[in-house]
Design a protein around this motif. Structure first.
Motif, PDB file in Angstrom:
ATOM      1  N   THR A   1       0.829  -1.211   0.000  1.00 48.29           N
ATOM      2  CA  THR A   1       0.000   0.000   0.000  1.00 48.29           C
ATOM      3  C   THR A   1       0.859   1.255   0.000  1.00 48.29           C
ATOM      4  O   THR A   1       0.605   2.201  -0.762  1.00 48.29           O
ATOM      5  CB  THR A   1      -0.927   0.008   1.226  1.00 48.29           C
ATOM      6  N   ILE A   2       1.891   1.274   0.824  1.00 49.12           N
ATOM      7  CA  ILE A   2       2.764   2.445   0.904  1.00 49.12           C
ATOM      8  C   ILE A   2       3.545   2.630  -0.393  1.00 49.12           C
ATOM      9  O   ILE A   2       3.620   3.740  -0.942  1.00 49.12           O
ATOM     10  CB  ILE A   2       3.733   2.311   2.100  1.00 49.12           C
ATOM     11  N   PHE A   3       4.107   1.537  -0.909  1.00 53.53           N
ATOM     12  CA  PHE A   3       4.955   1.622  -2.112  1.00 53.53           C
ATOM     13  C   PHE A   3       4.144   2.037  -3.332  1.00 53.53           C
ATOM     14  O   PHE A   3       4.441   3.049  -3.978  1.00 53.53           O
ATOM     15  CB  PHE A   3       5.626   0.267  -2.354  1.00 53.53           C
ATOM     16  N   HIS A   4       3.103   1.280  -3.640  1.00 47.92           N
ATOM     17  CA  HIS A   4       2.326   1.573  -4.853  1.00 47.92           C
ATOM     18  C   HIS A   4       1.465   2.831  -4.681  1.00 47.92           C
ATOM     19  O   HIS A   4       1.196   3.524  -5.664  1.00 47.92           O
ATOM     20  CB  HIS A   4       1.462   0.373  -5.231  1.00 47.92           C
ATOM     21  N   GLY A   5       1.053   3.117  -3.464  1.00 50.98           N
ATOM     22  CA  GLY A   5       0.319   4.353  -3.224  1.00 50.98           C
ATOM     23  C   GLY A   5       1.150   5.572  -3.558  1.00 50.98           C
ATOM     24  O   GLY A   5       0.662   6.529  -4.177  1.00 50.98           O
ATOM     25  N   THR A   6       2.435   5.538  -3.171  1.00 49.16           N
ATOM     26  CA  THR A   6       3.340   6.651  -3.478  1.00 49.16           C
ATOM     27  C   THR A   6       3.584   6.758  -4.978  1.00 49.16           C
ATOM     28  O   THR A   6       3.587   7.852  -5.546  1.00 49.16           O
ATOM     29  CB  THR A   6       4.680   6.468  -2.748  1.00 49.16           C
ATOM     30  N   VAL A   7       3.795   5.611  -5.634  1.00 46.97           N
ATOM     31  CA  VAL A   7       4.039   5.612  -7.082  1.00 46.97           C
ATOM     32  C   VAL A   7       2.843   6.182  -7.833  1.00 46.97           C
ATOM     33  O   VAL A   7       2.986   7.047  -8.714  1.00 46.97           O
ATOM     34  CB  VAL A   7       4.343   4.181  -7.577  1.00 46.97           C
ATOM     35  N   LEU A   8       1.639   5.716  -7.501  1.00 50.53           N
ATOM     36  CA  LEU A   8       0.431   6.200  -8.177  1.00 50.53           C
ATOM     37  C   LEU A   8       0.191   7.675  -7.879  1.00 50.53           C
ATOM     38  O   LEU A   8      -0.288   8.422  -8.753  1.00 50.53           O
ATOM     39  CB  LEU A   8      -0.777   5.367  -7.736  1.00 50.53           C
ATOM     40  N   PHE A   9       0.533   8.117  -6.683  1.00 58.51           N
ATOM     41  CA  PHE A   9       0.396   9.532  -6.342  1.00 58.51           C
ATOM     42  C   PHE A   9       1.300  10.386  -7.237  1.00 58.51           C
ATOM     43  O   PHE A   9       0.882  11.435  -7.749  1.00 58.51           O
ATOM     44  CB  PHE A   9       0.759   9.752  -4.877  1.00 58.51           C
ATOM     45  N   LEU A  10       2.542   9.926  -7.465  1.00 63.56           N
ATOM     46  CA  LEU A  10       3.466  10.681  -8.316  1.00 63.56           C
ATOM     47  C   LEU A  10       2.981  10.723  -9.758  1.00 63.56           C
ATOM     48  O   LEU A  10       3.181  11.717 -10.464  1.00 63.56           O
ATOM     49  CB  LEU A  10       4.869  10.053  -8.250  1.00 63.56           C
ATOM     50  N   TYR A  11       2.325   9.648 -10.222  1.00 65.07           N
ATOM     51  CA  TYR A  11       1.776   9.641 -11.577  1.00 65.07           C
ATOM     52  C   TYR A  11       0.653  10.671 -11.725  1.00 65.07           C
ATOM     53  O   TYR A  11       0.431  11.208 -12.811  1.00 65.07           O
ATOM     54  CB  TYR A  11       1.218   8.256 -11.930  1.00 65.07           C
ATOM     55  N   CYS A  12      -0.051  10.951 -10.625  1.00 64.90           N
ATOM     56  CA  CYS A  12      -1.221  11.830 -10.675  1.00 64.90           C
ATOM     57  C   CYS A  12      -0.882  13.303 -10.468  1.00 64.90           C
ATOM     58  O   CYS A  12      -1.765  14.156 -10.600  1.00 64.90           O
ATOM     59  CB  CYS A  12      -2.238  11.408  -9.607  1.00 64.90           C
ATOM     60  N   VAL A  13       0.391  13.611 -10.128  1.00 63.39           N
ATOM     61  CA  VAL A  13       0.775  15.006  -9.906  1.00 63.39           C
ATOM     62  C   VAL A  13       0.728  15.754 -11.235  1.00 63.39           C
ATOM     63  O   VAL A  13       1.325  15.307 -12.221  1.00 63.39           O
ATOM     64  CB  VAL A  13       2.184  15.114  -9.301  1.00 63.39           C
ATOM     65  N   PRO A  14       0.026  16.882 -11.332  1.00 63.76           N
ATOM     66  CA  PRO A  14      -0.055  17.625 -12.591  1.00 63.76           C
ATOM     67  C   PRO A  14       1.307  18.176 -13.000  1.00 63.76           C
ATOM     68  O   PRO A  14       2.133  18.513 -12.153  1.00 63.76           O
ATOM     69  CB  PRO A  14      -1.020  18.778 -12.272  1.00 63.76           C
ATOM     70  N   ASN A  15       1.541  18.265 -14.283  1.00 66.14           N
ATOM     71  CA  ASN A  15       2.824  18.734 -14.803  1.00 66.14           C
ATOM     72  C   ASN A  15       2.822  20.262 -14.880  1.00 66.14           C
ATOM     73  O   ASN A  15       2.516  20.848 -15.902  1.00 66.14           O
ATOM     74  CB  ASN A  15       3.074  18.125 -16.185  1.00 66.14           C
ATOM     75  N   SER A  16       3.194  20.895 -13.756  1.00 69.38           N
ATOM     76  CA  SER A  16       3.247  22.352 -13.707  1.00 69.38           C
ATOM     77  C   SER A  16       4.395  22.778 -12.805  1.00 69.38           C
ATOM     78  O   SER A  16       4.952  21.978 -12.060  1.00 69.38           O
ATOM     79  CB  SER A  16       1.928  22.918 -13.161  1.00 69.38           C
ATOM     80  N   LYS A  17       4.747  24.067 -12.891  1.00 67.82           N
ATOM     81  CA  LYS A  17       5.856  24.571 -12.082  1.00 67.82           C
ATOM     82  C   LYS A  17       5.546  24.456 -10.590  1.00 67.82           C
ATOM     83  O   LYS A  17       6.429  24.224  -9.779  1.00 67.82           O
ATOM     84  CB  LYS A  17       6.152  26.030 -12.450  1.00 67.82           C
ATOM     85  N   ASN A  18       4.290  24.627 -10.210  1.00 71.98           N
ATOM     86  CA  ASN A  18       3.916  24.563  -8.806  1.00 71.98           C
ATOM     87  C   ASN A  18       3.974  23.142  -8.242  1.00 71.98           C
ATOM     88  O   ASN A  18       3.889  22.957  -7.026  1.00 71.98           O
ATOM     89  CB  ASN A  18       2.501  25.121  -8.611  1.00 71.98           C
TER      90      ASN A  18
END
Length: 323
Positions: free
Chosen positions: A251-268
């Motif tokens: 849960t911790i490992f894949h949760g972090t990976v999926l969270f990074l995939y969902c981060v919008p591609n912006s300067k902020n």
């Protein structure tokens, strides 16, 4: 042969910004990450040692766990020392070769961990769903093959991505707004066409994430159905307890990976990406041995016996000297 003055590569240098935008936090962050890295090294190497010297832990589950600890140790060691260095020195540059080597090794161990967790899920599936055939199915030969697989695919994936990174050109300011040489930040500072490299990275990352999650979810669906059908509450509780640590790590490992995939591609989003990458590369390798040691009776019992044996040995030494 790749050169790199202006349009080529091996002479290029990169600057890892890390957390330099917070100058007042450099020393506190250094002490924090040094503590985390120390716990990571002691925890993972300690787990490997305990599994090796404790006969009751010489089972397939702990065999896989020892390799997970090895991967976590190597992954953290690939990233954290450079992070610690950049927190205490003004020169945060890293050579092109150094950056590529860091990416190569980090990618190998990240992919290996992804599928090592899937292998451990299969092990739990056999243990819960076919307990009478567990020893026959999980033979030494199969266990060795299941461990070699993640390492092999990790090397193949990493070498493939690294090859296409080596074809890129870098010119001008090569400032990487992160603390680690990840694929996305390396291609972001390239002055050549990165389309093939980015598509390939996305394809490999999606394959790794989807295939490993399919294996994990499928095995745990069968495990859940089997546990629900168990007649005794004690049996159900025992079955769930054998899977609890592994489910927490997944849960911790894949949760972090999926969270990074969902981060919008912006300067902020750069700060969010850096914090997520920090958790993924530095914190998780520390958490895994803690999760498996604190929630595992066999490991705690082995540690207790080792401590008792050590104390008895010291008492004998002191007693013999007094005589």
């Amino acid at each position: 042969m790749l050169l790199l003055e202006g349009n080529h590569s091996t002479g290029a240098t990169f600057t890892l910004l890390g957390f330099s935008e917070y100058p007042d936090l450099q020393i506190p962050l250094f002490l924090l990450f040094l503590t985390v890295y120390t716990v990571t090294v002691v925890g993972n190497l300690g787990m490997i040692m305990i599994i090796r010297v404790s006969p009751q832990l010489h089972t397939p589950m702990y065999f896989f766990l020892s390799h997970l600890s090895f991967v976590d140790f190597c992954y953290s060691t690939t990233v954290t020392p450079k992070l610690l260095e950049n927190l205490v020195v003004e020169d945060r540059t890293i050579s092109f070769i150094g950056c590529i080597v860091q990416f190569l090794l980090a990618c190998i161990f990240a992919v290996s961990e992804t599928f090592m967790l899937a292998v451990m899920a299969y092990d739990r599936f056999v243990a819960v769903c076919n307990p009478l055939l567990y020893k026959a199915v999980m033979s030494q030969k199969l266990c060795a093959s299941l461990v070699v697989g993640p390492y092999t695919w990790g090397v193949v994936s990493s070498l493939t991505l690294t090859y296409f990174l080596l074809t890129l050109s870098f010119c001008g300011s090569n400032i990487i707004n992160n603390f680690v040489c990840e694929h996305s930040v390396i291609v972001s500072v390239s002055c050549s066409d990165t389309y093939i490299s980015q598509v390939l990275c996305f394809a490999i990352a999606m394959f790794n994430e989807v295939s490993s999650l399919v294996i994990i979810l499928t095995t745990y669906i069968f495990i859940f159905v089997t546990v629900i059908k168990m007649p005794s509450a004690g049996g159900r509780q025992k079955a769930f307890s054998t899977c609890a640590s592994h489910l927490t790590a997944i849960t911790i490992f894949h949760g972090t990976v999926l969270f990074l995939y969902c981060v919008p591609n912006s300067k902020n989003s750069w700060l969010i990406i850096k914090v997520g990458s920090l958790f993924y590369t530095v914190v998780i390798p520390m958490l895994n041995p803690l999760i498996y040691s604190l929630r595992n009776k066999d490991v705690k019992e082995s540690v207790r016996k080792l401590i008792n044996h050590s104390m008895q040995f010291c008492q004998r030494c002191v007693f013999s000297k007094e005589i």
